[in-house]
Design a protein around this motif. Structure first.
Motif, mmCIF file in Angstrom:
data_model
loop_
_atom_site.group_PDB
_atom_site.id
_atom_site.type_symbol
_atom_site.label_atom_id
_atom_site.label_comp_id
_atom_site.label_asym_id
_atom_site.label_seq_id
_atom_site.Cartn_x
_atom_site.Cartn_y
_atom_site.Cartn_z
ATOM 1 N N UNK A 1 0.805 -1.216 0.000
ATOM 2 C CA UNK A 1 0.000 0.000 0.000
ATOM 3 C C UNK A 1 0.844 1.275 0.000
ATOM 4 N N UNK A 2 2.125 1.188 0.382
ATOM 5 C CA UNK A 2 2.962 2.388 0.392
ATOM 6 C C UNK A 2 3.212 2.926 -1.015
ATOM 7 N N UNK A 3 2.901 2.152 -2.029
ATOM 8 C CA UNK A 3 3.005 2.652 -3.395
ATOM 9 C C UNK A 3 2.090 3.854 -3.614
ATOM 10 N N UNK A 4 1.085 4.008 -2.748
ATOM 11 C CA UNK A 4 0.102 5.078 -2.923
ATOM 12 C C UNK A 4 0.225 6.203 -1.894
ATOM 13 N N UNK A 5 1.287 6.239 -1.122
ATOM 14 C CA UNK A 5 1.397 7.264 -0.086
ATOM 15 C C UNK A 5 1.234 8.670 -0.662
ATOM 16 N N UNK A 6 2.006 9.002 -1.673
ATOM 17 C CA UNK A 6 1.969 10.356 -2.231
ATOM 18 C C UNK A 6 0.698 10.588 -3.037
ATOM 19 N N UNK A 7 0.313 9.618 -3.865
ATOM 20 C CA UNK A 7 -0.874 9.790 -4.706
ATOM 21 C C UNK A 7 -2.134 9.945 -3.862
ATOM 22 N N UNK A 8 -2.244 9.175 -2.788
ATOM 23 C CA UNK A 8 -3.429 9.262 -1.934
ATOM 24 C C UNK A 8 -3.525 10.623 -1.265
ATOM 25 N N UNK A 9 -2.404 11.165 -0.847
ATOM 26 C CA UNK A 9 -2.427 12.501 -0.236
ATOM 27 C C UNK A 9 -2.882 13.551 -1.244
ATOM 28 N N UNK A 10 -2.424 13.421 -2.495
ATOM 29 C CA UNK A 10 -2.846 14.357 -3.538
ATOM 30 C C UNK A 10 -4.354 14.251 -3.773
ATOM 31 N N UNK A 11 -4.860 13.031 -3.828
ATOM 32 C CA UNK A 11 -6.279 12.820 -4.063
ATOM 33 C C UNK A 11 -7.126 13.275 -2.875
ATOM 34 N N UNK A 12 -6.665 12.989 -1.677
ATOM 35 C CA UNK A 12 -7.403 13.394 -0.475
ATOM 36 C C UNK A 12 -7.546 14.911 -0.405
ATOM 37 N N UNK A 13 -6.499 15.613 -0.830
ATOM 38 C CA UNK A 13 -6.541 17.080 -0.832
ATOM 39 C C UNK A 13 -7.602 17.617 -1.788
ATOM 40 N N UNK A 14 -8.015 16.791 -2.753
ATOM 41 C CA UNK A 14 -9.067 17.161 -3.694
ATOM 42 C C UNK A 14 -10.430 16.611 -3.291
ATOM 43 N N UNK A 15 -10.501 16.050 -2.074
ATOM 44 C CA UNK A 15 -11.773 15.576 -1.561
ATOM 45 C C UNK A 15 -12.117 14.144 -1.885
ATOM 46 N N UNK A 16 -11.145 13.348 -2.360
ATOM 47 C CA UNK A 16 -11.393 11.956 -2.710
ATOM 48 C C UNK A 16 -11.205 11.060 -1.487
ATOM 49 N N UNK A 17 -12.099 10.124 -1.303
ATOM 50 C CA UNK A 17 -11.965 9.119 -0.251
ATOM 51 C C UNK A 17 -11.171 7.953 -0.817
ATOM 52 N N UNK A 18 -9.923 7.817 -0.410
ATOM 53 C CA UNK A 18 -9.037 6.772 -0.930
ATOM 54 C C UNK A 18 -9.028 5.574 0.006
ATOM 55 N N UNK A 19 -9.285 4.401 -0.550
ATOM 56 C CA UNK A 19 -9.269 3.141 0.192
ATOM 57 C C UNK A 19 -8.176 2.277 -0.406
ATOM 58 N N UNK A 20 -7.202 1.882 0.433
ATOM 59 C CA UNK A 20 -5.993 1.237 -0.073
ATOM 60 C C UNK A 20 -5.768 -0.068 0.693
ATOM 61 N N UNK A 21 -6.271 -1.180 0.169
ATOM 62 C CA UNK A 21 -6.156 -2.454 0.893
ATOM 63 C C UNK A 21 -4.865 -3.201 0.590
ATOM 64 N N UNK A 22 -4.391 -3.944 1.589
ATOM 65 C CA UNK A 22 -3.353 -4.949 1.352
ATOM 66 C C UNK A 22 -4.015 -6.145 0.667
ATOM 67 N N UNK A 23 -3.460 -6.588 -0.439
ATOM 68 C CA UNK A 23 -4.004 -7.752 -1.122
ATOM 69 C C UNK A 23 -3.760 -9.025 -0.311
ATOM 70 N N UNK A 24 -4.425 -10.092 -0.694
ATOM 71 C CA UNK A 24 -4.208 -11.391 -0.041
ATOM 72 C C UNK A 24 -2.732 -11.764 -0.127
ATOM 73 N N UNK A 25 -2.181 -12.197 1.012
ATOM 74 C CA UNK A 25 -0.780 -12.584 1.065
ATOM 75 C C UNK A 25 0.173 -11.453 1.409
ATOM 76 N N UNK A 26 -0.345 -10.264 1.660
ATOM 77 C CA UNK A 26 0.510 -9.098 1.913
ATOM 78 C C UNK A 26 0.162 -8.437 3.249
ATOM 79 N N UNK A 27 1.188 -7.935 3.918
ATOM 80 C CA UNK A 27 0.998 -7.133 5.121
ATOM 81 C C UNK A 27 0.141 -7.806 6.160
ATOM 82 N N UNK A 28 -0.733 -7.049 6.831
ATOM 83 C CA UNK A 28 -1.563 -7.611 7.904
ATOM 84 C C UNK A 28 -2.822 -8.322 7.405
#
Length: 294
Positions: A34-61
């Protein structure tokens, strides 16, 4: 970090932006997180977008809810996981955006459940649905040699190699696939924890690269979805395809061979200086594409 029970998974995900904003689900690939989206999500959130970023099966928690569930990495599983994630959060429609495995999940849902996709951003590969019945047909040699990691994982030596050298294996792929991206040790280490900590990572990855070549059976619960995908369904939702000019695993062809598979509004762009990990390497271009569809 948030969690939600969705289908066969207990999904860990990050949410960024206003809860009442238009939703966008951002899906990472292999071998990233999910860290692939750290910067992009912040840019989108600043424009009012609700960003949902899940860990896929087999990754992270993210974890499987039942020890008996097949640790499948097949495309039907990724699509079913995304659909269950939307259902669990009560999201009727969202922009679906991703690359690699995440792009495949987004394409599967956009193709089979188009009512759930307000738009599609597919990075790295435009039409990211595997043609498994034709997987035995060899590609040109210059394409085949880039797929060495897939063939390596077809054997037990490859499984053992991935299990013993998760971080080293994945870092090598990062460097090969994004030769012009100068990521730091810290950047890779932050993501590598997702490979090291998840007990299902190796099983899911190995199954993915064996199933797509017809070498192992899929999850019996997903047979119907795989049958629909075998027909190579068209994608009718509004779509933006983003390709990195420096993608080391799948250099973009000059001719758009995927356009005919998209029947709705469609735009394709090749971005210079970007490799395989498009959202993390070019967050501005990625965020712009999502906003275009919203």
């Amino acid at each position: 970090m948030k969690r939600v029970l969705a289908g066969v998974l207990d999904v860990a995900y990050r949410e960024v932006g206003p809860h009442d904003g238009k939703p966008a689900v951002l899906l990472h690939g292999f071998p990233y997180d999910i860290h692939a989206y750290d910067a992009a999500a912040d840019l989108l959130a600043a424009k009012g977008v609700r960003c949902l970023i899940p860990y896929l099966r087999g990754y992270g928690p993210t974890r499987f809810r039942d020890s008996a569930t097949l640790r499948s990495g097949e495309q039907a599983a990724l699509g079913a996981d995304l659909l269950a994630f939307l259902d669990a959060l009560g999201i009727e429609r969202a922009v679906l955006a991703g690359y690699d495995w995440g792009g495949r999940a987004a394409c599967v849902v956009a193709a089979l459940w188009p009512g759930r996709a307000a738009g599609l951003v597919s990075c790295g590969v435009g039409y990211n649905i595997q043609n498994i019945p034709a997987a035995g047909n060899p590609a040109a040699p210059d394409v085949e040699h880039r797929l060495w990691y897939q063939y390596y994982l077809h054997g037990e030596r490859g499984r053992a190699g991935l299990a013993a050298n998760r971080a080293q294996f994945c870092e090598l792929l990062w460097r090969l696939w994004s030769p012009t991206w100068r990521f730091s040790e810290e950047t890779f280490a932050r993501t590598a924890r997702s490979f090291e900590a998840n007990p299902d990572f190796v099983d899911v990855v190995v199954h993915s690269y064996r199933h797509r070549f017809g070498l192992v059976p899929g999850d019996p619960a997903l047979i119907e979805i795989e049958a629909q995908l075998a027909a190579q369904p068209e994608i009718a939702v509004p779509t933006v395809v983003l390709l990195g000019a420096d993608d080391g695993v799948g250099p973009p062809p000059a001719t758009d061979t995927d356009a005919e598979r998209f029947t709705g509004p469609y735009r394709r762009a090749i971005v210079a200086g970007v490799g395989h990990n498009f959202p993390q390497e070019a967050p501005d271009a990625f965020a712009k594409a999502v906003l275009e569809l919203l």
